[in-house]
Every structure is written in C-alpha cells, then in structure tokens.
Design an enzyme around this catalytic site. Sequence first.
Site, PDB file in Angstrom:
ATOM      1  N   LYS A  52     -25.309 -68.290  47.138  1.00 44.11           N
ATOM      2  CA  LYS A  52     -23.997 -68.303  46.423  1.00 44.11           C
ATOM      3  C   LYS A  52     -23.080 -69.089  47.193  1.00 44.11           C
ATOM      4  CE  LYS A  52     -24.978 -64.037  44.308  1.00 44.11           C
ATOM      5  NZ  LYS A  52     -24.765 -62.426  44.342  1.00 44.11           N
ATOM      6  N   GLN A  96     -21.704 -57.881  47.820  1.00 39.81           N
ATOM      7  CA  GLN A  96     -23.179 -57.849  47.478  1.00 39.81           C
ATOM      8  C   GLN A  96     -23.697 -56.555  47.431  1.00 39.81           C
ATOM      9  OE1 GLN A  96     -24.557 -60.631  46.579  1.00 39.81           O
ATOM     10  NE2 GLN A  96     -26.714 -59.538  46.396  1.00 39.81           N
ATOM     11  N   ASP A 119     -18.175 -60.615  39.119  1.00 36.51           N
ATOM     12  CA  ASP A 119     -19.531 -60.079  38.655  1.00 36.51           C
ATOM     13  C   ASP A 119     -19.437 -59.393  37.501  1.00 36.51           C
ATOM     14  OD1 ASP A 119     -21.690 -60.466  40.652  1.00 36.51           O
ATOM     15  OD2 ASP A 119     -21.116 -58.968  42.135  1.00 36.51           O
TER      16      ASP A 119
HETATM   17  N1  GUN Z   1     -27.361 -57.415  43.949  1.00 37.30           N
HETATM   18  C1  GUN Z   1     -28.042 -57.864  43.258  1.00 37.30           C
HETATM   19  N2  GUN Z   1     -27.639 -58.464  42.239  1.00 37.30           N
HETATM   20  C2  GUN Z   1     -26.223 -58.703  42.473  1.00 37.30           C
HETATM   21  C3  GUN Z   1     -25.279 -59.069  41.982  1.00 37.30           C
HETATM   22  O1  GUN Z   1     -25.353 -59.971  40.533  1.00 37.30           O
HETATM   23  N3  GUN Z   1     -24.114 -59.030  41.995  1.00 37.30           N
HETATM   24  C4  GUN Z   1     -23.617 -58.198  43.429  1.00 37.30           C
HETATM   25  N4  GUN Z   1     -22.609 -58.210  43.734  1.00 37.30           N
HETATM   26  N5  GUN Z   1     -24.947 -57.627  44.125  1.00 37.30           N
HETATM   27  C5  GUN Z   1     -26.113 -57.814  43.727  1.00 37.30           C
END
Ligand code: GUN
Length: 297
Positions: A52, A96, A119
């Site tokens: 990311k 995350q 998100d």
């Molecule tokens: N863990 C797995 N997928 C995601 C996501 O799309 N966002 C976040 N914050 N954590 C994750």
Amino acid sequence: MTHVLDGNAIGDRIRNDLAECIETLAAADVRPGLATVLMSEDPASETYVSMKQQACEEIGIRGVHREIDPDAPAKALFERIDELNDDPDVHGFLVQMPVPDHVDERRVLRRVDPHKDVDGFHPENVGLLVAGHARFKPATPHGIQKLLEAADVDTEGKDAVVVGRSDIVGKPMANLLIQKSPGGNATTTVCHSRTDDLGEKTREADIVIAAAGYPELVDGSMIKEGATVIDVGVNRVEADTEKGYKLVGDVEFESAREKASAITPVPGGVGPMTITMLLYNTVKAASIQSGVSVDLP
Ligand code: GUN
C-alpha cells in the site's frame, strides 16, 4: 475462449486516471495523504502494508506509516488513531487487520474518523453503503465491481453467488451487488461455512465471487458453463518452493477456467484492484476534505 481478467492492466488504467485527479489537487496545493498503522508482526500484514505504501509513492500520494508494538496496550493504538484523526495532512488512514487479541477490533474501527476511514469499515460508512449512499466503498468489493465493468460483465438481472460473509469482502460485496445502480441489480445469494450444499448454489450462478479464505474451495464442477468467476482468495499452502509455500486462490483455477467465460487469476486478478481502490478512496477523501473537486474514474 475464456477471458482471463487482468487486474494489473485494469488497475493501471484506473491509476492513470487517479494520477490526473492528483494533478488537479496539486494545482490547488493539495497533496493526498494516506497513513497505514500496523500493530502486528504477521508477515502477510507486513507485506500488504508495504504494498500500500509503495503504491502511494508511485502515484504521488503522501504515505505515512506507523508501527505499534503488538505487546503494547490498546491505548497506544488509540492514541495513534487520535493523532491521525487530527492531522490535516492525512486525508485517509487504516489500521491493518487483524490487531492483537487484547485489542478490541470493533473499538478500533469506531475510533477512526469516518471521513478518513478509507477502508469503509466504520459503522457509519457501513450504514451509508447499505443505504445506497456509500462514502467509501470497501476497496476489494469496489475493485471487483470495476473489474466486472471493465470486462463488460453486466450484473443487472444476473444470479450472483458470494461465497464468504466477511465484513471486509463478503458482506459489502453482496450489498453492492443488490444496489439499485450500475454494477448492482443482481439477484444475490451469500453462502458461507454453514451452507449445506455449496456446489448446488454456485452451479446456479452467472457470477461466482469466491471470498471464503479456503484454498481451492470452488472447482470446475461447481461452476455453470459460461459463468464469470472472481477469486478473492490469497491462501498460503505448503509447497516445494524456495519460500516453502505458494499462493493459491479460493478457486481451483484450471478446472474452473474450463467452464467459465471469464475468470480472475491469483495473483494478478483482484489483488491489484484492491490497492487501486484504496488509492481511489484516498483521492476521494482529499477531494472532499479540501473542497477541490476531481473527476474520479
Ligand atoms: N486485513 C485484510 N484486508 C484488510 C483491509 O482491506 N484493510 C485492513 N485495514 N486490514 C485488512
């Protein structure tokens, strides 16, 4: 001929359009900022977060990364979240998942300012999505909508089966598919670990979206001839490779490809779209917060 959907190529096209939005913002002295917060030593989470951050750097988004010791008290994470909520240069951020067991995930999601929740996991944003007025569509289901659109797969009136009921993919995917808007209007069934006969359901579907987190759960015998198959799974399975594992999806690719008219590979299908749509939400957040309008793709 089965169309293998190229998430890298489709994602790149959207990223090019987003780069133009970023130029528009730059002309008004606004630089979108995205922060990632990691409270975990899980290698997969570390990889996702660094991907990311790299995507931010490549497109001209200011990336900020915060790490918190997984053994620290939950308070340490909440303080970081509060700082990011208050930082005007950070337009969006995410924590995350998963967080350590001693941290209440629901409290984490509620602590994030919903206007910065790129998100789309805050209850306010979930509610807006369900009501049909999404502020931030969650990145993976939104990316799948864009993939289907790019592949000219019309969802209207189609039978869709979503395999998996997670808050991150399954539930928001089903909600998008039933919206009364483009990319929606599908008759949607959600299957999960307690579904009696999964194959019976998926064999009826024009569109199968596999997001259960089980390696190669869906095989060709469970797919209707000519269906579109979207594989969200990224599962590590032991293999005789340098790393000792390989990545496989939730779909047994070879047998499903023989039946499908279109299918996503793993890797290179949904994955690149997820990161692209996170960038999209960050640009959208920067546009809303700065009042500078952009032409989102
Ligand atoms: N863990 C797995 N997928 C995601 C996501 O799309 N966002 C976040 N914050 N954590 C994750």
